[in-house]
Design an enzyme around this catalytic site. Structure first.
Site, PDB file in Angstrom:
ATOM      1  N   LYS A  64     -24.445  18.050 -21.668  1.00 47.98           N
ATOM      2  CA  LYS A  64     -25.650  19.115 -21.619  1.00 47.98           C
ATOM      3  C   LYS A  64     -26.922  18.287 -21.299  1.00 47.98           C
ATOM      4  CE  LYS A  64     -23.178  22.935 -24.588  1.00 47.98           C
ATOM      5  NZ  LYS A  64     -23.966  24.034 -25.824  1.00 47.98           N
TER       6      LYS A  64
ATOM      7  N   TYR B 177     -21.048  31.138 -18.837  1.00 49.17           N
ATOM      8  CA  TYR B 177     -20.974  31.761 -19.476  1.00 49.17           C
ATOM      9  C   TYR B 177     -21.102  33.633 -19.547  1.00 49.17           C
ATOM     10  CZ  TYR B 177     -22.808  27.324 -21.953  1.00 49.17           C
ATOM     11  OH  TYR B 177     -23.063  26.096 -22.356  1.00 49.17           O
TER      12      TYR B 177
ATOM     13  N   PHE C  12     -28.692  35.133 -27.290  1.00 54.78           N
ATOM     14  CA  PHE C  12     -29.610  34.160 -26.542  1.00 54.78           C
ATOM     15  C   PHE C  12     -28.996  33.978 -25.529  1.00 54.78           C
ATOM     16  CE2 PHE C  12     -25.154  33.933 -28.284  1.00 54.78           C
ATOM     17  CZ  PHE C  12     -25.028  33.506 -27.894  1.00 54.78           C
TER      18      PHE C  12
ATOM     19  N   ARG D  46     -12.717  19.945 -28.935  1.00 57.32           N
ATOM     20  CA  ARG D  46     -13.197  20.944 -30.028  1.00 57.32           C
ATOM     21  C   ARG D  46     -13.582  20.383 -31.274  1.00 57.32           C
ATOM     22  NH1 ARG D  46     -16.162  25.073 -27.451  1.00 57.32           N
ATOM     23  NH2 ARG D  46     -15.689  26.285 -29.940  1.00 57.32           N
TER      24      ARG D  46
ATOM     25  N   THR E 222     -20.192  25.019 -33.355  1.00 54.16           N
ATOM     26  CA  THR E 222     -20.708  25.117 -33.345  1.00 54.16           C
ATOM     27  C   THR E 222     -22.472  24.813 -32.882  1.00 54.16           C
ATOM     28  OG1 THR E 222     -19.340  26.903 -31.860  1.00 54.16           O
ATOM     29  CG2 THR E 222     -22.408  27.172 -31.754  1.00 54.16           C
TER      30      THR E 222
ATOM     31  N   ARG F 147     -21.576  16.925 -32.201  1.00 52.14           N
ATOM     32  CA  ARG F 147     -22.529  17.912 -32.886  1.00 52.14           C
ATOM     33  C   ARG F 147     -23.051  17.128 -34.085  1.00 52.14           C
ATOM     34  NH1 ARG F 147     -20.276  23.396 -30.952  1.00 52.14           N
ATOM     35  NH2 ARG F 147     -20.682  22.829 -28.628  1.00 52.14           N
TER      36      ARG F 147
ATOM     37  N   ASN G 177     -27.142  21.202 -28.233  1.00 55.05           N
ATOM     38  CA  ASN G 177     -25.588  20.898 -29.172  1.00 55.05           C
ATOM     39  C   ASN G 177     -25.172  19.874 -28.222  1.00 55.05           C
ATOM     40  OD1 ASN G 177     -24.286  22.542 -27.770  1.00 55.05           O
ATOM     41  ND2 ASN G 177     -23.563  24.101 -29.288  1.00 55.05           N
TER      42      ASN G 177
ATOM     43  N   HIS H 229     -20.301  20.932 -24.174  1.00 55.46           N
ATOM     44  CA  HIS H 229     -19.519  22.232 -23.999  1.00 55.46           C
ATOM     45  C   HIS H 229     -18.035  21.109 -23.851  1.00 55.46           C
ATOM     46  CE1 HIS H 229     -17.891  25.891 -22.731  1.00 55.46           C
ATOM     47  NE2 HIS H 229     -17.434  25.212 -21.710  1.00 55.46           N
TER      48      HIS H 229
ATOM     49  N   GLU I 130     -12.997  27.038 -16.506  1.00 52.89           N
ATOM     50  CA  GLU I 130     -13.508  26.681 -16.513  1.00 52.89           C
ATOM     51  C   GLU I 130     -13.246  25.441 -15.556  1.00 52.89           C
ATOM     52  OE1 GLU I 130     -14.620  25.310 -20.511  1.00 52.89           O
ATOM     53  OE2 GLU I 130     -15.445  27.327 -20.361  1.00 52.89           O
TER      54      GLU I 130
HETATM   55  P1  DAT Z   1     -19.062  26.566 -27.964  1.00 55.00           P
HETATM   56  O1  DAT Z   1     -20.311  25.836 -27.684  1.00 55.00           O
HETATM   57  O2  DAT Z   1     -19.451  26.188 -29.557  1.00 55.00           O
HETATM   58  O3  DAT Z   1     -18.393  26.940 -27.196  1.00 55.00           O
HETATM   59  P2  DAT Z   1     -20.346  29.519 -27.827  1.00 55.00           P
HETATM   60  O4  DAT Z   1     -19.145  29.503 -27.187  1.00 55.00           O
HETATM   61  O5  DAT Z   1     -19.946  30.447 -29.202  1.00 55.00           O
HETATM   62  O6  DAT Z   1     -20.309  27.740 -28.981  1.00 55.00           O
HETATM   63  O7  DAT Z   1     -21.733  29.674 -27.262  1.00 55.00           O
HETATM   64  C1  DAT Z   1     -21.921  28.792 -26.439  1.00 55.00           C
HETATM   65  C2  DAT Z   1     -23.486  28.243 -26.301  1.00 55.00           C
HETATM   66  O8  DAT Z   1     -24.096  29.621 -26.131  1.00 55.00           O
HETATM   67  C3  DAT Z   1     -23.412  27.205 -27.629  1.00 55.00           C
HETATM   68  O9  DAT Z   1     -23.119  25.906 -27.365  1.00 55.00           O
HETATM   69  C4  DAT Z   1     -25.085  27.394 -28.053  1.00 55.00           C
HETATM   70  C5  DAT Z   1     -25.775  28.298 -28.093  1.00 55.00           C
HETATM   71  N1  DAT Z   1     -25.155  30.301 -28.849  1.00 55.00           N
HETATM   72  C6  DAT Z   1     -23.835  30.444 -29.702  1.00 55.00           C
HETATM   73  N2  DAT Z   1     -24.557  31.340 -30.255  1.00 55.00           N
HETATM   74  C7  DAT Z   1     -26.052  30.964 -30.512  1.00 55.00           C
HETATM   75  C8  DAT Z   1     -26.702  31.973 -31.452  1.00 55.00           C
HETATM   76  N3  DAT Z   1     -26.563  33.124 -32.092  1.00 55.00           N
HETATM   77  N4  DAT Z   1     -27.815  31.639 -30.569  1.00 55.00           N
HETATM   78  C9  DAT Z   1     -28.550  30.884 -30.209  1.00 55.00           C
HETATM   79  N5  DAT Z   1     -27.342  30.183 -29.506  1.00 55.00           N
HETATM   80  C10 DAT Z   1     -25.930  30.049 -29.537  1.00 55.00           C
HETATM   81 MG    MG Z   2     -17.413  28.066 -26.287  1.00 54.09          MG
END
Ligand code: DAT
Ligand code: MG
Length: 150
Positions: A9, A49, A57, A85, A91, A102, A112, A115, A126
């Site tokens: 990222k 996303y 968020f 993962r 996350t 992370r 973090n 991805h 993706e």
């Molecule tokens: P991951 O990246 O572990 O697959 P995710 O798909 O749930 O996690 O979320 C995508 C990204 O969005 C994550 O890396 C950070 C951000 N994110 C997720 N949940 C969040 C939250 N509750 N508040 C702020 N940012 C968040």
């Molecule tokens: Mg994700």
């Protein structure tokens, strides 16, 4: 053989961690079959996303992932989706064990570093969104027999 999509990222690129992050996956034994530095467009970010659309968020997430170049790659190997993962860690970086990406490089959820696709269906989607078929290379490594059992 399984494939998955990873993104170093914007914060990973800005902090000079591209090499260290990719090194984790190379050292593990996964093969890099696609790799490029790109600036993600708002349209591609929205597709990527889509599952988070409507969440509080979401706007910040799109703004951040489009804020600076990223390195996007495709990794190949046995069980690569789930193992990637695990190498990334959870996350929330404060919950990520030391030894994970992370856990070792991040303190904030929105910063973090990495991805990784979260399943077979998202990996296929993706990879198709970020890479044209001709950008993915099928090649043998001399080390393959020392990494992957028959
Ligand atoms: P991951 O990246 O572990 O697959 P995710 O798909 O749930 O996690 O979320 C995508 C990204 O969005 C994550 O890396 C950070 C951000 N994110 C997720 N949940 C969040 C939250 N509750 N508040 C702020 N940012 C968040
Ligand atoms: Mg994700």
């Amino acid at each position: 053989m399984e494939r998955t999509l990873i993104i170093v990222k914007p914060e990973g690129v800005q902090r000079g961690l591209i090499g260290q992050v990719l090194s984790r996956f190379e050292s593990k034994g996964f093969k890099i079959v696609g790799l490029k530095l790109i600036h993600i467009s708002p349209e591609l970010a929205a597709r990527h996303y889509a599952e988070h659309q409507g969440k509080p968020f979401y706007e910040g997430l799109i703004k951040h992932i489009t804020s600076s170049p990223v390195v996007v790659g495709v990794l190949e190997g046995p069980n690569v989706i789930g193992v990637t993962r695990a190498l990334m860690g959870p996350t929330k970086p404060w919950e990520a064990p030391a030894g994970t990406i992370r856990g070792d490089y991040a303190v904030s959820m929105g910063l973090n570093i990495i991805h990784g696709s979260d399943g077979a269906e998202s990996a296929a989607r993706e990879i198709g969104a970020f890479f044209a078929p001709g950008e993915l290379l099928d090649y043998p490594r001399a080390t393959d027999p020392w990494i992957i059992e028959d």
